[in-house]
Design a protein around this motif. Sequence first.
Motif, short mmCIF file in Angstrom:
data_model
loop_
_atom_site.label_atom_id
_atom_site.label_comp_id
_atom_site.label_asym_id
_atom_site.label_seq_id
_atom_site.Cartn_x
_atom_site.Cartn_y
_atom_site.Cartn_z
N ALA A 1 0.83 -1.21 0.00
CA ALA A 1 0.00 0.00 0.00
C ALA A 1 0.86 1.25 0.00
N VAL A 2 1.93 1.26 0.79
CA VAL A 2 2.83 2.42 0.84
C VAL A 2 3.59 2.56 -0.47
N LEU A 3 4.07 1.44 -1.01
CA LEU A 3 4.78 1.50 -2.30
C LEU A 3 3.86 2.05 -3.40
N THR A 4 2.63 1.57 -3.44
CA THR A 4 1.69 2.03 -4.46
C THR A 4 1.40 3.52 -4.29
N ALA A 5 1.17 3.96 -3.08
CA ALA A 5 0.93 5.38 -2.83
C ALA A 5 2.15 6.21 -3.21
N ALA A 6 3.34 5.71 -2.89
CA ALA A 6 4.57 6.43 -3.23
C ALA A 6 4.73 6.56 -4.74
N LEU A 7 4.45 5.49 -5.46
CA LEU A 7 4.55 5.53 -6.92
C LEU A 7 3.56 6.54 -7.51
N ASP A 8 2.37 6.62 -6.93
CA ASP A 8 1.39 7.60 -7.39
C ASP A 8 1.90 9.03 -7.18
N VAL A 9 2.47 9.29 -6.00
CA VAL A 9 3.00 10.62 -5.70
C VAL A 9 4.13 10.96 -6.65
N ILE A 10 5.05 10.04 -6.84
CA ILE A 10 6.20 10.29 -7.71
C ILE A 10 5.74 10.56 -9.14
N THR B 1 2.91 11.78 -10.19
CA THR B 1 2.15 13.02 -10.37
C THR B 1 2.88 14.27 -9.88
N GLU B 2 3.69 14.12 -8.82
CA GLU B 2 4.31 15.30 -8.21
C GLU B 2 5.84 15.25 -8.17
N GLY B 3 6.43 14.09 -8.48
CA GLY B 3 7.88 13.96 -8.43
C GLY B 3 8.35 13.47 -7.08
N PRO B 4 9.59 12.98 -7.02
CA PRO B 4 10.11 12.39 -5.78
C PRO B 4 10.28 13.40 -4.64
N ALA B 5 10.44 14.66 -4.94
CA ALA B 5 10.60 15.67 -3.89
C ALA B 5 9.36 15.80 -3.02
N ALA B 6 8.20 15.45 -3.56
CA ALA B 6 6.94 15.58 -2.82
C ALA B 6 6.69 14.42 -1.87
N LEU B 7 7.56 13.44 -1.86
CA LEU B 7 7.33 12.22 -1.09
C LEU B 7 7.67 12.39 0.38
N SER B 8 6.74 12.01 1.26
CA SER B 8 7.01 11.96 2.70
C SER B 8 6.32 10.74 3.29
N LEU B 9 6.97 10.11 4.23
CA LEU B 9 6.38 8.92 4.86
C LEU B 9 5.10 9.28 5.60
N ARG B 10 5.07 10.43 6.23
CA ARG B 10 3.88 10.85 6.97
C ARG B 10 2.67 10.96 6.02
N ASP B 11 2.88 11.58 4.85
CA ASP B 11 1.79 11.71 3.89
C ASP B 11 1.37 10.34 3.35
#
Length: 189
Positions: free
Chosen positions: A15-24, A26-36
């Motif tokens: 679930a976290v990997l999938t959410a991270a891939l979605d963020v990356i 759409t918004e790029g790796p800089a937008a990634l945070s574990l809290r989000d």
Amino acid sequence: MTTERAYHHGDLRRAVLTAALDVIATEGPAALSLRDLARRAGVSHAAPAHHFKDRAGLLTAIAAEGYGLLSTALGEAKDLRELGVRYVHFATAHPAHFQIMFRPELLRPDDPELLAARERTRSRLRTAVEGYGNDPVISFMAAWSMAHGFATLLLSHNLDGPLDGRDPEEIFRSLTGELFLPAENPATG
């Protein structure tokens, strides 16, 4: 009573990997945070750290998964041209993985899973260039640079104009046909 669900998720890692891939994507790796990502997965803010420890661990897991997917995508390509087409196809099918895989400053360089997955992929690429050119190392770098550069330009929309709606995989296939020919056999050459 807290509004966050207690840590008890069927497959939190996925679930976290999938959410991270979605963020990356759409918004790029800089937008990634574990809290989000925890919020998106509906778990406590500390839960993702159980699997990844930190942001670098998460990105390393994404890169390792990406190399595994790329190695599978390359499969048993019949020739160097088809291998390059598969590389370009992988990049367009998995743009978030592709963004992270080649950003060593974001990753844990000594992660065993990453190192093994990267080596499997590079081995497939090295094997594919055997018989092309006179120097296998130069042929490997040239073929990889061409496929990677084309994929990067494609993902950043820098080829939208030149492609003019044409299939990028067919264009890449044509490019490689122009540039990569099997090495001449001195006995027949």
